[in-house]
Design a protein around this motif. Structure first.
Motif, mmCIF file in Angstrom:
data_model
loop_
_atom_site.group_PDB
_atom_site.id
_atom_site.type_symbol
_atom_site.label_atom_id
_atom_site.label_comp_id
_atom_site.label_asym_id
_atom_site.label_seq_id
_atom_site.Cartn_x
_atom_site.Cartn_y
_atom_site.Cartn_z
ATOM 1 N N UNK A 1 0.808 -1.339 0.055
ATOM 2 C CA UNK A 1 -0.080 -0.042 -0.095
ATOM 3 C C UNK A 1 0.778 1.277 -0.161
ATOM 4 N N UNK A 2 1.841 1.278 0.662
ATOM 5 C CA UNK A 2 2.860 2.266 0.843
ATOM 6 C C UNK A 2 3.539 2.496 -0.417
ATOM 7 N N UNK A 3 4.052 1.543 -1.100
ATOM 8 C CA UNK A 3 4.559 1.547 -2.356
ATOM 9 C C UNK A 3 3.516 2.039 -3.339
ATOM 10 N N UNK A 4 2.448 1.543 -3.556
ATOM 11 C CA UNK A 4 1.421 2.175 -4.499
ATOM 12 C C UNK A 4 1.204 3.605 -4.374
ATOM 13 N N UNK A 5 1.153 4.054 -3.041
ATOM 14 C CA UNK A 5 0.954 5.516 -2.771
ATOM 15 C C UNK A 5 2.120 6.336 -3.271
ATOM 16 N N UNK A 6 3.251 5.754 -3.347
ATOM 17 C CA UNK A 6 4.535 6.459 -3.672
ATOM 18 C C UNK A 6 5.041 6.346 -5.051
ATOM 19 N N UNK A 7 4.312 5.397 -5.726
ATOM 20 C CA UNK A 7 4.823 4.986 -7.143
ATOM 21 C C UNK A 7 6.221 4.114 -7.010
ATOM 22 N N UNK A 8 6.382 3.282 -5.915
ATOM 23 C CA UNK A 8 7.680 2.475 -5.946
ATOM 24 C C UNK A 8 7.195 1.230 -6.244
ATOM 25 N N UNK A 9 8.408 0.409 -6.648
ATOM 26 C CA UNK A 9 8.209 -1.180 -6.828
ATOM 27 C C UNK A 9 8.734 -1.901 -5.675
ATOM 28 N N UNK A 10 8.168 -2.958 -5.349
ATOM 29 C CA UNK A 10 8.392 -3.906 -4.215
ATOM 30 C C UNK A 10 8.988 -5.126 -4.581
ATOM 31 N N UNK A 11 10.655 -5.437 -4.367
ATOM 32 C CA UNK A 11 11.177 -6.570 -4.536
ATOM 33 C C UNK A 11 11.237 -7.425 -3.335
ATOM 34 N N UNK A 12 10.724 -8.385 -3.186
ATOM 35 C CA UNK A 12 10.649 -9.410 -1.920
ATOM 36 C C UNK A 12 12.161 -10.023 -2.236
ATOM 37 N N UNK A 13 12.873 -9.947 -1.024
ATOM 38 C CA UNK A 13 13.962 -11.043 -0.606
ATOM 39 C C UNK A 13 13.295 -12.114 -0.085
ATOM 40 N N UNK A 14 13.153 -13.233 -0.972
ATOM 41 C CA UNK A 14 12.427 -14.357 -0.309
ATOM 42 C C UNK A 14 13.495 -15.404 -0.191
ATOM 43 N N UNK A 15 14.986 -15.217 0.087
ATOM 44 C CA UNK A 15 15.826 -16.104 0.082
ATOM 45 C C UNK A 15 15.600 -17.021 1.385
ATOM 46 N N UNK A 16 14.744 -16.671 2.179
ATOM 47 C CA UNK A 16 14.820 -17.578 3.503
ATOM 48 C C UNK A 16 13.338 -18.135 3.617
ATOM 49 N N UNK A 17 12.574 -17.887 2.591
ATOM 50 C CA UNK A 17 11.164 -18.250 2.837
ATOM 51 C C UNK A 17 10.407 -18.965 1.876
ATOM 52 N N UNK A 18 11.065 -20.046 1.217
ATOM 53 C CA UNK A 18 10.408 -20.854 0.441
ATOM 54 C C UNK A 18 9.215 -21.383 0.872
ATOM 55 N N UNK A 19 8.061 -21.249 0.324
ATOM 56 C CA UNK A 19 6.789 -22.070 0.665
ATOM 57 C C UNK A 19 6.212 -21.132 1.742
ATOM 58 N N UNK A 20 6.582 -20.183 2.195
ATOM 59 C CA UNK A 20 5.790 -19.179 3.095
ATOM 60 C C UNK A 20 4.602 -18.677 2.649
ATOM 61 N N UNK A 21 3.619 -18.127 3.741
ATOM 62 C CA UNK A 21 2.348 -17.452 3.000
ATOM 63 C C UNK A 21 2.177 -16.383 3.806
#
Length: 366
Positions: A147-167
């Motif tokens: 929501x913050x990213x959308x408000x400010x026109x930013x991209x969001x990149x997840x660093x998911x290196x430790x979270x395979x399969x998390x929800x």
């Protein structure tokens, strides 16, 4: 006397997958095609489906996954990327290697993940990306971040290196932001037998650009449309990952059972236990506790032949790699580096082993 408890026994984890791993390696050997062949293509399809994303691009490692994403988005000198102050240095290095500046934001002390309440204060006209880390296997609070990213026109990149399969709120990591970077380092929940990484996204144009960037900037042999790099997931590692992926949910469920045993056994001690954010379903890549009495715990665990590690003993802004830059005071990250302690956790751990670890901790802190 009971035997030792290693921090992580990769030989034991991989032994459960040995027939499939050997069959996969044999397929690669017999194919005669060893770079960007059918094993990588098949793994990309399977991992994209698993992450509930439209595209997966296999790359050499998790750092490259993040760095190539930043390059594909055109991030470079003069740009800023919001990162957690408390993370493995690869998150920061990806930003630096793209030529941009990492802007650290402190974590929520309860979860150690990026605190979304502090993000807006860090946004400047140069901010282009927010890069939350799903630290220790617990998803960041992505609804607020998006929501913050959308408000400010930013991209969001997840660093998911430790979270395979998390929800998070029912959706897989890897499908929560605009794109995500994964590592398949051997110790990850989905680990290869060497380095490996991947990017997931729903953006078709971004995926096409990344496939070129990872392969010398080329989509047609000897025609180079951009200045790319050589960062390709290896065929053999892809075959190994394909053998292990079908069991990932089961192994993550086993980690959750071990985590629940720890939380019950350590309840009531003067010890900060992991707290799970609302809507998060962690996969417990790490079991991280915190205490000012860490040194005493480490000594007792070592004496009892119980493996343990510190993730991470030096905050990124205090590393020599970043000593030439001025950084704001980051008291939470600086406190955590002196207090966090990672206990052994793995799908194969038994209640008896968890009880032994807990007994040592209780003897020190109880």
């Amino acid at each position: 006397m009971a035997g030792s408890i290693p921090f992580l026994d990769l030989k034991r984890i991989n032994a459960a997958h040995e027939p499939g791993i050997r069959a996969g390696i044999d397929r690669v050997l017999n194919s005669g095609w060893y770079v960007l062949g059918e094993e990588v293509a098949a793994f990309e399809r399977e991992f994209a489906d698993y992450c509930e994303a439209k595209h997966c691009i296999g790359v050499a490692d998790g750092l490259d996954a993040l760095q190539l994403l930043l390059r594909a988005y055109g991030i470079g000198p003069g740009d800023e990327v919001i990162v957690p102050s408390n993370t493995f240095i690869a998150t920061w290095l990806a930003v630096s290697q793209a030529g941009a500046r990492p802007v650290p934001v402190e974590p929520d002390p309860r979860t150690h993940n990026l605190d979304p309440r502090l993000i807006k204060a860090a946004i400047t006209p140069r901010t282009r990306v927010i890069m939350p880390v799903h630290l220790y296997g617990q998803p960041a609070e992505m609804d607020t971040i998006m929501a913050i990213a959308a408000e400010h026109g930013l991209k969001v990149i997840e660093d998911a290196a430790q979270a395979h399969g998390a929800r998070y709120r029912g959706r897989r990591t890897g499908s929560l932001g605009d794109a995500a970077g994964f590592s398949f380092y051997p110790g990850k929940n989905l680990g290869a037998l060497g380095d490996g990484g991947a990017i997931t996204t729903d953006d078709e144009a971004l995926a096409a650009k990344l496939r070129m960037l990872r392969n010398y900037g080329s989509s047609i042999k000897y025609k180079h449309e951009m200045a790319g790099v050589n960062s390709r997931l290896d065929e053999i590692q892809a075959a190994v990952l394909r053998a292990k992926l079908p069991a990932l949910d089961e192994e993550n469920a086993a980690r959750r059972r071990v985590a629940a045993l720890y939380l019950q056994a350590l309840d009531g001690l003067p010890l900060q236990l992991p707290q799970v954010a609302d809507g998060a379903e962690p996969v417990w890549h790490l079991m991280v506790v915190a205490t000012p009495r860490r040194a005493a715990l480490q000594a007792a665990l070592t004496a009892a032949q119980i493996g343990h590690l510190v993730h991470y003993p030096t905050a990124c802004h205090q590393q020599q790699a970043y000593a030439d830059q001025a950084w704001p005071a980051l008291p939470i990250a600086e406190r955590l580096q002196h207090e966090v302690l990672s206990l052994p956790i793995a799908p194969y751990m038994t209640a008896e082993e968890v009880g032994r670890v807990a007994a040592v901790i209780r003897a020190v802190l109880g």
